[in-house]
Design a protein around this motif. Sequence first.
Motif: not given
Ligand code: GDL
Length: 448
Positions: A206, A231, A237, A264
Amino acid sequence: MKSCMPDYPTGVIEGFYGKPWTDTERFMLFDWLQTCGLNSYIYAPKDDLKHRAAWRELYSDSESKTIHSLIRASNKRGISFSYAIAPGLDMRFSADSDLDALRNKLAQVIKMGCRSFALLFDDIPARLAPNDRKRFGSQASAQAATANSLCEWLGRQAAGSTLFFCPTVYCGAMARPNVSHSEYLRELGDKLHPAIKVFWTGPDIISGEIPVDSIREFRSVLRRRPVIWDNLYANDYDMRRLHTGPYAGRPPSLKAETNGILLNPNCQFHANFVPVHSFASWLRAPARTNLQPAWNRAIRTWLAQFQIRQPHKISFKALRLFCDFLYLPTSPGPGATQYLHDLQMLLRTPPSHWAGRYERFQRTSRLILTLFDSLLHIQNRDLLHALYAHAWELKERVLLLQAWANWRKANPDTTEKFAPAEFSPALLRGSTCAELDRVIAEILAGSQ
Ligand code: GDL
């Protein structure tokens, strides 16, 4: 045939853990992307069984129909659809049958009209099975061989196809000893076919900030510009978070240094309206340093979706304050920061010194409480449910703090403890995880 992938992909990767979005939500996302001038969507929900844990299994007829309709809907809106597969949990790189399984799976999606793919090796054990080690020597070499072979095969199956790749080391913090000297990243840079686009989340998983220097370091090792898997707004998380702040911490020159940026975002689909719109504004005018006007505009546009039963009403001011409390992973927004400062001041000084701070604290508290009451009346229940838990949590704290401030004001000289009858300490953050958090905080403070 010309590649169907935009030169500079911008948009959303549905790449989080937890409940995947519904198809209705994805259709709505395509509308948002189109309206904002973004061009890409990557299908990568970690918890679609057939994307990751059971990646070898083909989709059933009804699942295929659904994916097919997503591909059609996104293409119709000019949004490039990429299908991602994540075989790394148990793939045997030296077994031809596993390479065949990968191809069969992608062949199924090619038949649905998809021309862009992603091979993801994030969040997997950093070791190889003995047979794979014997054949490839290293994880980077095994992954690069698989990706290259898939890339060539895709080129034969569907001209103009594209392949993204997510390495196992996908941010600076994971590189050992660092990005420049990571054997894994160097080997990937040497061996991965130059046409393969590599994801990178920045200095951290992040990344509060993504400095240009960090991208140049990546580029010198991986021999290509990264596609940023961003992210910033992700919350899988820590589900107590929800991020609705402005797209920030990315310098204007990031665009020129990268090969694309994909968000994401929050697991709760409807909470992503402001993130997506704020990101799109940043892309249109990355050099503009004041992000607040575009953020305000995004919130104002979002407000239109809060259709509500009369006589209830949600004001722009209240919704912006709520977004301010949720904001970004690294900081609260200005309104929330001011509220926290006011609260600290009330806590550390006697009521006789409170002057205008008490009134301001009360005004902000009332705005939050009124917002919560009004939210309950919005017609779009999916939107409400995306925000409910966070609004509830905030409202409960505000009520308790208000009760404390009133009690303190009415009893300036008391030596008694604040003990409201309706408040049960066991119910406020009383879960086992909250207890574990307190132990972890002690460990991190070095008190063991
Ligand atoms: C990650 C995971 C992702 C997840 C994000 C936040 C990547 C490449 N992979 O490590 O699927 O959503 O953290 O928790 O980011």
